[in-house]
Design a protein around this motif. Sequence first.
Motif, PDB file in Angstrom:
ATOM      1  N   UNK A   1     -11.085   4.112   6.520  1.00 42.21           N
ATOM      2  CA  UNK A   1     -11.391   4.758   5.241  1.00 42.21           C
ATOM      3  C   UNK A   1     -10.382   4.354   4.172  1.00 42.21           C
ATOM      4  N   UNK A   2      -9.098   4.410   4.496  1.00 39.05           N
ATOM      5  CA  UNK A   2      -8.069   4.108   3.504  1.00 39.05           C
ATOM      6  C   UNK A   2      -7.993   2.614   3.179  1.00 39.05           C
ATOM      7  N   UNK A   3      -8.563   1.773   4.030  1.00 36.34           N
ATOM      8  CA  UNK A   3      -8.628   0.339   3.718  1.00 36.34           C
ATOM      9  C   UNK A   3      -9.393   0.117   2.417  1.00 36.34           C
ATOM     10  N   UNK A   4     -10.463   0.888   2.228  1.00 36.97           N
ATOM     11  CA  UNK A   4     -11.269   0.742   1.022  1.00 36.97           C
ATOM     12  C   UNK A   4     -10.610   1.403  -0.190  1.00 36.97           C
TER      13      UNK A   4
ATOM     14  N   UNK B   1      -4.327  -0.952   2.569  1.00 32.44           N
ATOM     15  CA  UNK B   1      -3.964  -2.072   3.435  1.00 32.44           C
ATOM     16  C   UNK B   1      -3.490  -3.295   2.664  1.00 32.44           C
ATOM     17  N   UNK B   2      -3.437  -3.193   1.325  1.00 34.25           N
ATOM     18  CA  UNK B   2      -3.053  -4.336   0.507  1.00 34.25           C
ATOM     19  C   UNK B   2      -1.642  -4.155  -0.039  1.00 34.25           C
ATOM     20  N   UNK B   3      -0.731  -5.094   0.177  1.00 27.52           N
ATOM     21  CA  UNK B   3       0.598  -5.004  -0.433  1.00 27.52           C
ATOM     22  C   UNK B   3       0.517  -5.148  -1.939  1.00 27.52           C
ATOM     23  N   UNK B   4       1.434  -4.497  -2.640  1.00 24.14           N
ATOM     24  CA  UNK B   4       1.450  -4.567  -4.103  1.00 24.14           C
ATOM     25  C   UNK B   4       2.747  -5.227  -4.553  1.00 24.14           C
TER      26      UNK B   4
ATOM     27  N   UNK C   1      -6.996  11.507  -4.344  1.00 31.50           N
ATOM     28  CA  UNK C   1      -7.353  10.725  -3.154  1.00 31.50           C
ATOM     29  C   UNK C   1      -6.109  10.293  -2.384  1.00 31.50           C
ATOM     30  N   UNK C   2      -5.076   9.889  -3.121  1.00 29.74           N
ATOM     31  CA  UNK C   2      -3.835   9.476  -2.468  1.00 29.74           C
ATOM     32  C   UNK C   2      -3.194  10.634  -1.722  1.00 29.74           C
TER      33      UNK C   2
END
Length: 518
Positions: free
Chosen positions: A298-301, A305-308, A126-127
């Motif tokens: 799409x990639x938000x899910x 969009x979330x920092x790690x 997916x990535x």
Amino acid sequence: ALLTSSVPHVSFTEHAASLQMIVLAYGAAPRTECIQTKAGPGGVRSRANLVLRRQSRSSKVGACTGRCCVVRAKATPEERVVKASSLEPLQLEGDNVAVATQPLPLLEEEQEVHAAKQEERRRRICTLAALFFAMALNNLAKVNLSVAIVPMAAEFGWNSTAQGLVSSAFFWGYMLTQLPGGYLASKVGGKVVLWSAVILFSVGTFLGPATAAMSLTMLCFSRFLVGLGEGVCPSTVTSVLATTISKEERGRAVTTVFGGQDVGSVIGLLLIPIMIGSMGWQSVFTYFGMAGFVWAAVTHFMGFSQPVRTASHGDALTAEPTPWKAFMLSKPVWALSVAHFAWNWFYYALLAWLPSLFNSWMSLPLSAAAMMAIVPSVASFMMATVAGAAVDGLISSNRMTVTQARKFAQTLGFMIPCLCLIGIGLMMTSGANMTALVPRAGALALLTCAFGFGSWTRAGVFCNHQDISRQYAGVLLGITNTWAAIASLLGVMCTGVLLDLTKSWTWSLVVPLCGVLL
């Protein structure tokens, strides 16, 4: 006979039934090494994968997983693996051999490991898919102007210098975000930086028609925004790939993901003429900008969009200070910068001016010029796939070291395109009739060959940042791509200026490209 003298005699023969078997040898004392199977005195060569363990008669037969039949014991015994290619039904003889004629279910711990591996594989696929489509959108936002600028120039009365200025405005923004993109990717994760970048260049693309109606300056500003967003993409993609893919698979992964650029070019060159003819040049910017918003949704899910805060799932993070001085004094980094500079001058100057070249030099209408410009991009994508697999094969087979393989790919990626451009230059200076079929086909073949072999660069310089440092791969690409962005800006802008001054494609395009490649 089959294994060693310490193992009870076992002979293998063909069996009519299609059964998978698990073999347990009691009383044996095998060594911990791998050997190739050999035929027993009464049978044929076995192609089964067997794991034989020294155990007591109270031990239990374990599970058959994949291609390896595993025999388990309560304790942790020594192992001896007999390698082969596939499972086959076997007939066994001997008193000290136990046979299971059906595959057994996975043990609980094996199920957990198997599920974890499947989840990691799904996540990685997916990535890679998300990165591929991000790079495709990246090039869609570039190539849209290279085709749309022809009707835009006719509508607004731009000369070649003005066209070059508009095209080069992208690279001013592109140049500024190379280093920040790589640095941010090393601190908060490449995925979230890439997600934000796609949003930014999609907004800039969407605003294209409105800004063009205002003034040339405002249009340049919108292209500047596109460049700001796209400048982040290569370094963030490299940062994610650096910790997602092993060095043995790096060539294929990098050429596939960056091959999204060629796919974006092909899609754009196919759709743009149709969209311009039916809906006007404004539709190109509107719909391609909206495509970026869809990718972001799409990639938000998928968590983009979330920092790690920790290094996981393809994000290379570090809390250590970035060794800028060491990078600036490194000869390999400077060598990469020079190679990247040359590649970007060649690729982006040719990409930006290719439809205009076909339209002017070959007297083709815009739709036909865009269709012909597709062929080199298709060749580039196909050859990149071959290049990545070939270079990975050379490395994994130990025929070449990593450094030798990268240099080999880079040499092919520069020398063959240079020879093709020399051939095109000779056609231009010879006064060949470019309205005839044969000269057109010859020129297209040379351009296709130039783009195709140029894609070997992706198995060279584009992989080398990760070879040097997985931890700082994004930062390194940011450094070299800063110089490359300057080359892109100069290449596109200088081609327009030289074309106005010389009225010659040979001196404005071919000669400069050959010079930078050599």
